[in-house]
Motif scaffolding. Sequence first.
Motif, PDB file in Angstrom:
ATOM      1  N   THR B 289       0.996  -1.019  -0.103  1.00 30.95           N
ATOM      2  CA  THR B 289       0.357   0.058  -0.115  1.00 30.95           C
ATOM      3  C   THR B 289       0.978   0.903   0.345  1.00 30.95           C
ATOM      4  OG1 THR B 289      -1.622  -0.925   1.415  1.00 30.95           O
ATOM      5  CG2 THR B 289      -2.019   1.113   1.677  1.00 30.95           C
ATOM      6  N   GLU B 290       0.392   2.145  -0.683  1.00 30.31           N
ATOM      7  CA  GLU B 290       1.502   3.508  -1.065  1.00 30.31           C
ATOM      8  C   GLU B 290       0.989   4.029   0.458  1.00 30.31           C
ATOM      9  OE1 GLU B 290       3.184   6.372  -4.448  1.00 30.31           O
ATOM     10  OE2 GLU B 290       0.685   5.425  -4.166  1.00 30.31           O
ATOM     11  N   ARG B 291       2.050   4.946   0.947  1.00 28.23           N
ATOM     12  CA  ARG B 291       1.741   5.642   1.990  1.00 28.23           C
ATOM     13  C   ARG B 291       2.074   7.413   1.241  1.00 28.23           C
ATOM     14  NH1 ARG B 291       6.374   2.829   3.844  1.00 28.23           N
ATOM     15  NH2 ARG B 291       8.496   3.829   3.310  1.00 28.23           N
ATOM     16  N   SER B 292       1.420   8.036   2.060  1.00 26.01           N
ATOM     17  CA  SER B 292       1.253   9.143   2.574  1.00 26.01           C
ATOM     18  C   SER B 292       2.533  10.421   2.321  1.00 26.01           C
ATOM     19  CB  SER B 292      -0.129   9.838   2.472  1.00 26.01           C
ATOM     20  OG  SER B 292      -0.066  11.308   2.099  1.00 26.01           O
ATOM     21  N   ILE B 293       2.608  11.117   2.499  1.00 27.33           N
ATOM     22  CA  ILE B 293       3.565  12.718   3.190  1.00 27.33           C
ATOM     23  C   ILE B 293       2.616  12.937   3.846  1.00 27.33           C
ATOM     24  CG2 ILE B 293       5.526  14.397   2.351  1.00 27.33           C
ATOM     25  CD1 ILE B 293       6.170  12.583   0.567  1.00 27.33           C
ATOM     26  N   ALA B 294       3.099  13.796   5.644  1.00 26.09           N
ATOM     27  CA  ALA B 294       2.230  14.641   5.980  1.00 26.09           C
ATOM     28  C   ALA B 294       2.747  15.813   5.764  1.00 26.09           C
ATOM     29  CB  ALA B 294       2.654  14.471   7.314  1.00 26.09           C
ATOM     30  N   PHE B 295       1.990  16.612   4.824  1.00 31.63           N
ATOM     31  CA  PHE B 295       2.614  18.385   5.295  1.00 31.63           C
ATOM     32  C   PHE B 295       1.278  19.253   5.474  1.00 31.63           C
ATOM     33  CE2 PHE B 295       1.448  16.418   0.524  1.00 31.63           C
ATOM     34  CZ  PHE B 295       0.292  16.740   0.934  1.00 31.63           C
ATOM     35  N   PHE B 489      11.060   9.495   3.981  1.00 30.38           N
ATOM     36  CA  PHE B 489      11.014  10.847   3.916  1.00 30.38           C
ATOM     37  C   PHE B 489       9.173  11.083   4.612  1.00 30.38           C
ATOM     38  CE2 PHE B 489       8.883  15.169   3.599  1.00 30.38           C
ATOM     39  CZ  PHE B 489       9.419  16.224   3.622  1.00 30.38           C
ATOM     40  N   PHE B 490       9.200  10.811   5.756  1.00 32.47           N
ATOM     41  CA  PHE B 490       7.131  10.950   5.746  1.00 32.47           C
ATOM     42  C   PHE B 490       6.963  12.030   6.610  1.00 32.47           C
ATOM     43  CE2 PHE B 490      10.045   6.915   7.643  1.00 32.47           C
ATOM     44  CZ  PHE B 490       9.237   6.182   6.768  1.00 32.47           C
ATOM     45  N   HIS B 491       7.431  12.862   7.044  1.00 30.05           N
ATOM     46  CA  HIS B 491       7.179  14.332   7.176  1.00 30.05           C
ATOM     47  C   HIS B 491       7.480  15.123   7.153  1.00 30.05           C
ATOM     48  CE1 HIS B 491       8.184  13.730  10.929  1.00 30.05           C
ATOM     49  NE2 HIS B 491       8.143  14.974  11.177  1.00 30.05           N
ATOM     50  N   VAL B 492       6.669  16.224   6.838  1.00 33.07           N
ATOM     51  CA  VAL B 492       7.166  17.866   6.488  1.00 33.07           C
ATOM     52  C   VAL B 492       7.533  18.833   7.524  1.00 33.07           C
ATOM     53  CG1 VAL B 492       7.251  20.151   4.920  1.00 33.07           C
ATOM     54  CG2 VAL B 492       6.595  17.859   3.646  1.00 33.07           C
ATOM     55  N   LYS B 493       8.749  18.273   8.232  1.00 30.82           N
ATOM     56  CA  LYS B 493       8.623  19.300   9.290  1.00 30.82           C
ATOM     57  C   LYS B 493       8.652  20.389   9.165  1.00 30.82           C
ATOM     58  CE  LYS B 493      11.708  14.846  10.442  1.00 30.82           C
ATOM     59  NZ  LYS B 493      12.009  15.185   8.577  1.00 30.82           N
ATOM     60  N   ALA B 494       7.318  21.255   9.163  1.00 31.03           N
ATOM     61  CA  ALA B 494       7.797  23.090   9.687  1.00 31.03           C
ATOM     62  C   ALA B 494       6.310  23.399  10.408  1.00 31.03           C
ATOM     63  CB  ALA B 494       7.175  23.512   8.007  1.00 31.03           C
ATOM     64  N   ASP B 495       6.431  24.491  11.313  1.00 27.71           N
ATOM     65  CA  ASP B 495       5.682  25.056  12.157  1.00 27.71           C
ATOM     66  C   ASP B 495       4.589  25.642  10.552  1.00 27.71           C
ATOM     67  OD1 ASP B 495       5.890  23.984  14.098  1.00 27.71           O
ATOM     68  OD2 ASP B 495       7.354  25.531  14.772  1.00 27.71           O
ATOM     69  N   GLY B 496       3.897  25.060  10.022  1.00 28.14           N
ATOM     70  CA  GLY B 496       3.031  25.522   9.503  1.00 28.14           C
ATOM     71  C   GLY B 496       1.570  25.151   9.416  1.00 28.14           C
ATOM     72  N   PRO B 497       0.706  25.062   8.404  1.00 32.50           N
ATOM     73  CA  PRO B 497      -0.044  24.541   8.833  1.00 32.50           C
ATOM     74  C   PRO B 497      -0.796  23.339   9.142  1.00 32.50           C
ATOM     75  CG  PRO B 497      -0.440  24.831   6.571  1.00 32.50           C
ATOM     76  CD  PRO B 497       1.207  25.215   7.439  1.00 32.50           C
ATOM     77  N   ARG B 498      -1.591  22.620   9.855  1.00 31.32           N
ATOM     78  CA  ARG B 498      -2.114  21.454  10.149  1.00 31.32           C
ATOM     79  C   ARG B 498      -2.136  20.462   9.281  1.00 31.32           C
ATOM     80  NH1 ARG B 498      -7.676  21.191  12.502  1.00 31.32           N
ATOM     81  NH2 ARG B 498      -7.891  23.638  10.985  1.00 31.32           N
ATOM     82  N   ALA B 499      -0.382  19.443   9.574  1.00 30.04           N
ATOM     83  CA  ALA B 499      -0.667  18.629   8.748  1.00 30.04           C
ATOM     84  C   ALA B 499      -1.090  16.926   8.899  1.00 30.04           C
ATOM     85  CB  ALA B 499       1.206  17.866   8.382  1.00 30.04           C
ATOM     86  N   TRP B 500      -2.043  16.459   8.291  1.00 26.95           N
ATOM     87  CA  TRP B 500      -2.620  15.182   8.645  1.00 26.95           C
ATOM     88  C   TRP B 500      -2.331  14.141   8.418  1.00 26.95           C
ATOM     89  CZ3 TRP B 500      -5.685  19.891   8.653  1.00 26.95           C
ATOM     90  CH2 TRP B 500      -6.532  19.332   9.241  1.00 26.95           C
ATOM     91  N   ILE B 501      -2.029  13.025   9.734  1.00 25.80           N
ATOM     92  CA  ILE B 501      -1.519  11.950   9.318  1.00 25.80           C
ATOM     93  C   ILE B 501      -2.621  10.796   9.248  1.00 25.80           C
ATOM     94  CG2 ILE B 501      -0.752  10.433  10.718  1.00 25.80           C
ATOM     95  CD1 ILE B 501       0.866  12.107  11.437  1.00 25.80           C
ATOM     96  N   ASP B 502      -4.097  10.938  10.044  1.00 24.81           N
ATOM     97  CA  ASP B 502      -4.951   9.715   9.665  1.00 24.81           C
ATOM     98  C   ASP B 502      -6.029  10.641   9.700  1.00 24.81           C
ATOM     99  OD1 ASP B 502      -7.203   8.211  10.470  1.00 24.81           O
ATOM    100  OD2 ASP B 502      -6.443   7.622  12.178  1.00 24.81           O
ATOM    101  N   LEU B 503      -6.172  10.519   7.808  1.00 24.05           N
ATOM    102  CA  LEU B 503      -7.196  11.574   7.563  1.00 24.05           C
ATOM    103  C   LEU B 503      -8.889  11.086   7.321  1.00 24.05           C
ATOM    104  CD1 LEU B 503      -6.366  11.137   3.821  1.00 24.05           C
ATOM    105  CD2 LEU B 503      -5.982  13.096   5.559  1.00 24.05           C
TER     106      LEU B 503
END
Lengths: 187, 982, 416, 95
Positions: B289-295, B489-503
């Motif tokens: 299963t393909e996974r997403s990237i959190a951003f 690379f799993f998630h964008v480490k930034a203090d931006g808007p919320r990054a969803w993990i479990d949609l």
Amino acid sequence: MPRLAPSSPLNGFRQEFDRLEITEITDLALVSIASPQGREAELASAVSGAYGIALPPVGSSVEADAGEPRFLGLQPGQCFALFERQDEGPVDIIARKLSDAGYYTDQSDSWAVLRVSGTRCREALERICPLDLHPQTFVTGAVARTVMEHLGVIIFRDGEDSFLLLSARSSAPSFLHAVVTSAKNIQ
Amino acid sequence: MSQTHRIDGGLLDRSRALRFTFNGTSLEGYAGDTLASALIANGVKLVGRSFKYHRPRGIFTAGSEEPNALVTLRRDGHGEPNTRATVTELFDGLVASSQNHRGPLRYDLMAVNDYLAPFLSAGFYYKTFMWPKAFWEKLYEPVIRSSAGLGRLSGKADPDIYDKGFLHCDILIIGAGPAGLCAALSAARSGARVILADEDFRFGGRLNTETMAVAGTSGADWAQQAVAELASMDNVRLMPRTTIYGAYDHGIYGALERRTDHLAESAGKPRQVLWRIYSKRAILCAGATERSIAFGNNDRPGIMLAGSVRAYANRWAALPGKRIAVFTNNDDGWRTASDLAAHGADIAAIVDTRDRAPLEAPAGATVAMGAYVTDTKGRHGLKSITLSNGTTIECDCLAVSGGWSPNVHLTCHQRDKPQWRDDIAGFVPGPDLPVGMRVAGAANGALTLAAALREGHEQAHAAAEELGFKPASIALPAAEDEAVETSAFFHVKADGPRAWIDLQNDVTAKDVKLSHQEGFRSVEHLKRYTTLGMATDQGKTANLLGLSVMAECNGRSIPETGTTIFRPPYTPVAIGALAGRSRGKAFRPTRLTTSHKSAEERDAVFVEAGQWLRAQWFPEKGETHWRESVDREAVRVRESVGICDVTTLGKIDIQGRDAAEFLNRVYSNGFAKLPVGKVRYGLMLREDGMVMDDGTTARLGENHFVMTTTTANAVSVFRHLEFCRQCLWPGLDVHLISATEQWAQFAVAGPHSRDLLRKVVDPEFDLSNEAFPFMACGEVTVFDGTPSRLFRISFSGELAYEIAVPARYGDAMIRALMDVGEEFGVVPYGTEALSVLRIEKGHPVANELCGQTTARDLGLERMVSKKKDCIGNTLSERSHLNREDGLALMGFAPVMRNEHLSAGAHFTSRDKPATTENDEGWMTSVAYSPTLGHSIGLGFIARGRDRVGEIVQAADPLRGKTIEVRIVSPHFVDPEGERQRA
Amino acid sequence: MRYSGMKVLWEGLTGNRGWKPVWREPEPKKSYDIVIVGGGGHGLSTAYYLAREFGLSNIAVLEKGWLGSGNIGRNTTIIRSNYLLPGNEPFYELSMKLWENLEQDFNYNAMVSQRGIINLYHSDSQRDAFARRGNAMIMAGADAVLLDRAGLEKQCPFLDFDNARFPIQGGLWQPRAGTARHDAVAWGYARGADMHGVDLIQNCEVTGFLIEDGVCKGVETSRGAILARKTAVCVAGSSGRVMSKAGMRLPIESHALQAFVSEGLKPVIPGVITFGAGHFYISQSDKGGLVFGGDIDGYNTYAQRGNLPVVEDVCEGGMAIMPMIGRARLLRMWGGVMDMSMDGSPFIDRTHIDGLYFNGGWCYGGFKATPASGFCYAHLLARDEPHPTAAEYRLDRFISGRMIDERGAGAQPNLH
Amino acid sequence: MIINHPLLGPRDASEFVYLGDASLIDRPDWQAKDAQQQFHDYLYLRDNPAGAHRELWFHEQGDRSWLVVTRDTITHEITNVELARDVALQRGRGR
């Protein structure tokens, strides 16, 4: 008073489906034969004397030389004799042949008997029978007691595409419902 | 709206257009579409709302891992909430609607939750809603409950039927992608019995969604050829639309086959069939299963998994966007771009987190290496993305590829813990696979096509060999080992808007960090605190992302932080399917006595006694209340004669030279010296000294007994006796066989019972009191020669018999008995009158033999012989069971004659309140005694036998009724037992 | 840190940066007054009450895995006090009363939700047995209502009143019963105990007992020896294998109980409904999942998983009484290891080894007992005498024949 | 689970009814001096091992044999299945 008239558990049910037939068998006598502990040899010799065969091991069956009865090996030390019903009491018929070499109990009225036959019979039975009925695994002549739809069932393969199913008389309508539903569900 | 996003090609049957509606709008698709692909083809972006914040959501995947596109399928009783549009096969007339919104989907009122998000962070509810205390159940919780949940059940009974079945095979192959098909061919050609199952309606797996060639032809065509060969072999069973949902002990797999879900109507056929598959070996070829990237804002409609975007284009000829960007951390994302470009899509950009481009980008695409997406815009559908380099790119679809996770689910249904593999940045099956299981292809971490084909073949070859089959040597089809290099690379480490993990459950990277901040640092704590991975998709695309964020917080690697373990089922299974046929009247078998038909003709009222249906009473003309019928039946028995079907009692035929000795050990009272032709009441104890069962046993011959058991315990007593026979005293010659079904047995009770039986039993048998006294038994014939057994036993206390005939004569027998009894005014009586009669006599039944009472409690201590060994004898002597203030079974009569007793009342002394401390016992059975003209009861009370005549309270606060009762002998009628001996 | 709505608001406005860990992660000390073996619900509540009620805080809770990883992390969350026997009912009613004040007591919302439990009856004799039980409950100060069919239909119109194989005649209703958020119970007790100074030590497996001359002086662990004046074992499904390290055989077998949850659905089931005749019980969680279960698998096991026959049996029971759930999907199934005792009732007692105490035998009913079990175990540990409501829970009760056998099933654990 | 019956071959465990530890075969002597204690230990106390466990199963929906099954309580692997009658005889039980 007139004599009591017998009735069969499923009133002689019979129904045909596509390549599949379900029929109640009503004319069978069934006697369980238990072998007395320590005197197994006596029973064996009585059986071979009377019927020309050895009693079958658990899980298989054997026919008497004369074709009847057929003995089904159901549990250690116990088998069923299956034969066409006659006027004489079933136990008397066996006792006449084997004398007191075994313990006999009439089971003729305990069971409702269905024959499920036809080339789609395995497909129907797949829906209720947990056993592997592949012809190389459960060969013609094989017998087993198992459970189908919460009911105890003795299943005996009496042909490539034919099975006898024995289930308790009191729940025969429920059992019939289970078998007929299987037939309908695969159509 | 028309199919604005439909392109050429694909595996569709364009000659069959199918109409369907989504939220009331009529749309059209083709045979071969899923609901999701048809929605995409029609340009539908917004399909649902998320669980907590009610964020707009679109289709995210093309498979069973879908977290977003959940719809309620069909209508009314047929309505199926939470159905994944991505695996719903389109049919003509399909009706679907979106879920979890108040007001229209586009303008969901509950979307206000999104603005309250800062206060609704992970676990907020554990910290508040506690004051005032009463508000939780009255206000807070109802609000939470009504906003939680997704779809809605119709509240109506499921109108469909289900079936089950059992299958057996040598080798079960789970998944019919490249590895599975290759495994199946290899296994089948070896001669093994093979089952090949796949959740999809079309075999081929990713071969159907990719453009890569196999053996010189397209992957989809090769798959069709393989399927055709397999279908021609009679040792192969192909099971499309079948999900193997669980791996159980010893090679048993649970499978769900969807039979009519792809049709508009089930037409009376089972909707689904639940199979139990018994396999000797299993090969898991479940793919990856393909996974997403959190951003930031990675949850907007139009943001999808890259492989899925590619699948929609290649297999379903539907383009999820007109201008598509790709965000990837691996080579596979680039293939999406090139495939889409080949379909004529406008590729806006390829954003790769890595530094070096592995392949050439399609013309016109902006390529941003070492970059990532930080934010997106577009409330109801993606409009643009913002990159880490500050660029904003307009696009209506973003294809995200975060790498592929092997579908190890079934490998860990027992004990296996998946193991981390750095090269694919994912978990692969560990060392403790379910016994008999092998894994091949992408599920095993072999992510290229050629490797999948090779592993499928190799694993099948090995499995067949283990089972003793001669594996055929086959030429592996040629295929490429495509580029699959990936980065962790799993998630964008930034203090931006919320990054969803479990949609689906709205778990963001911030929630995971908060979980860590508050000390919930183990994977299990994380899951439970944030609800990560607990939605209907079980976190298939999310778990690893969450784990990666937690690993970062912990400062440890992912495998050090934990693994994700999956439990069954692989995908959710309808409860109806798991129940199969067992519902309504078919829930359990029904057992009928041979007199059932005759009783029906007499308008009997029936009652369930375990699985049996027994006549409860037989109303006569003019009787309007059940008590009238029951009183009449009981009185007729006491005055004349009545007949009751007692077939339901268990009957066990016991034979053998040691049968008497055997009975002597299983009954607490003596049986060794019971003469032939006699019956004895027997009391059976459990080994702990409590009463297990009771009944009468008749000696028909020197070595032949017939035991009766209570109806309820027939099966458990038989089991117990076999235990004694086989495990405790294997040297005794004794044999057991149930005869319950063989005999139809009737109680004939009342002063005229002998007169009646004289007309039944053939004249050569002498029924006089001298020849056939109380407790006699014998084999007789009835009605001119029908074999029969006669027992002179009495449950009612009257002169009474039980007569048994072979069951085939049962129906005729009851009719004949009623006919010949007419001159005595015979009545049939049911279980209610039976109960009245036995309470009047003080006979215990299940209410008294409740497994908590001893022989002493029942007043039967003299029946526990101290001179012999028997089951239960030793432990029945324990001190507490023989205490002075122990219970005794007594009779109870109301002090005020017209008051009614109630079973379940507790006894207390007259001057004491009804509390646990003052509890002295309870009422077990009550009846109105027509003989005595008042209510009577049986019950247990402390020191009862010393208290005859005392008045106590029968407290029934449950029904608001406390009355005074007098303790009396439990034998209300004929205490000396003269009648039964007459 | 005190939790409140205001605190949630404040933290929400300030980026949720101020939340502190709910518990410390201390290194184990060399010795304690009391070492509690097992950081599940009962162990944590024991520690909490020892500290809060009895003023003892030199205590460690040793947990092999993560806090709350035992059966409190894997159950169907039902709380009730609808017991029959005088040895049980007052204890479970004490537990019920503790539940009712729990959240305010430990300042954590465990979502105790008193939406009631209804046990269905299908025959007159079942009704009579429930009447006996209902009266016993009321006599012990609990609440009980006997519903007839009309009363039941009002509450649960979705039950199959017309076509059920075993006709639904009514039910025994305990309005005060309900459910609680199981993990939150563990976390609330853990947080409370930690705040009182109890050391909660995770990933610390007890590998043996330090027994000298019949006296238990502490435990060997995967993180070294830890001495204790009193060692209190509280390990539910692991009772057999842990106590065997002290050379003890117990009147307990370990069995697997499966539980199931459906996909999230809008509210459809009001409280807890149990269908004893069909081995099925169900409730709906605040998140919307139907939470249901049935019988134990029935064979000894230490594996936290079950097999298909029971899965199917449970779903059959569900469809038999509420066929509306047919199209709801089972999302997740799991198993827990139950410490099934010989009479179906628990033990809270000293052992024959001085300084070694045992709490176990909870069968599949340990969750509802969590508060009272901890409370009474703390009482026993602090005062060396049993709490009056738990006085019957003796390890030696079978010697004299003082069984507490609610079901009347005898010495066969898988029948209780 | 599947129990490989010594006479019948593999059968689904749902045909069987479970009782418990095979030590239930070793019923004490009722005339022993400490019979009550012995019966107490026999009936109530269990090894309850995490690992190999010898246990009694009854083939109720089958050949009505009591079996002694050796099964690992952690992995559920079954390593041996015997007829309980044979085991009882070996352990000296007879008449």
